[in-house]
Write an enzyme that holds these catalytic residues in place. Sequence first.
Site, PDB file in Angstrom:
ATOM      1  N   PRO A  21      14.155   6.351  -2.568  1.00 24.30           N
ATOM      2  CA  PRO A  21      15.188   6.585  -3.592  1.00 24.30           C
ATOM      3  C   PRO A  21      15.018   5.817  -4.900  1.00 24.30           C
ATOM      4  O   PRO A  21      15.798   4.926  -5.235  1.00 24.30           O
ATOM      5  CB  PRO A  21      16.471   6.179  -2.867  1.00 24.30           C
ATOM      6  CG  PRO A  21      16.028   5.124  -1.912  1.00 24.30           C
ATOM      7  CD  PRO A  21      14.651   5.530  -1.471  1.00 24.30           C
ATOM      8  N   CYS A  22      14.010   6.201  -5.672  1.00 21.53           N
ATOM      9  CA  CYS A  22      13.788   5.560  -6.964  1.00 21.53           C
ATOM     10  C   CYS A  22      14.931   5.849  -7.939  1.00 21.53           C
ATOM     11  O   CYS A  22      15.114   5.110  -8.909  1.00 21.53           O
ATOM     12  CB  CYS A  22      12.446   5.979  -7.556  1.00 21.53           C
ATOM     13  SG  CYS A  22      12.198   7.750  -7.658  1.00 21.53           S
TER      14      CYS A  22
END
Length: 193
Positions: A159-160
């Site tokens: 989850p950047c």
Amino acid sequence: MSLTEILSNFHISETTEEIYKNTIKASEIETPIGKLIAVADDNFLYILIKLKSPDKVINTFNILQKELSSSIVIGSTKIITQLENELTEYFSGKLKSFTIPMRCLGTDFRQQSWNQLKKIAYGETMSYGELAVKLGRNVNHARAVGSAAGANPIIILVPCHRLTAQNGHLGGFSCGIDVKTWLLQHESKFKNK
């Protein structure tokens, strides 16, 4: 540009085909944030990116093909089917943690960054500098963390989008700030449900 068009521009020479003994499948997945490209075999998910920049898709395919000595063709696998199901659950607000086996290819620093990204809880955010510190680096390595996040081959699951600037601004996102905003608002809405 569609996956078919990208793969038609992704040439494999006859001699190259002989070298590649393995085949990896690529599939398009429709989502509320647009069309995503998933690339997997029956063991791992290697790529989940938004079909935004065909050049980035082709570059990512080239890296994967070289590292795994595999050709990439349109199709599905049990991992892609599982991913489609889990993404449906995620986008409906029911799934907060993915179980898909993943293999991200990249430098040691990128690998470390991506592994730390997976530890950011659903609905939470962390600054690029904070992530650098968690990696044992100085807060001034925030740009390097941002670069690693921008090279992330598996969006949402790694989850950047949960990384923000130190000042609370959103920072960048390979899929666009509008998609980052949507994902953060979506997770915030379902965080406590």
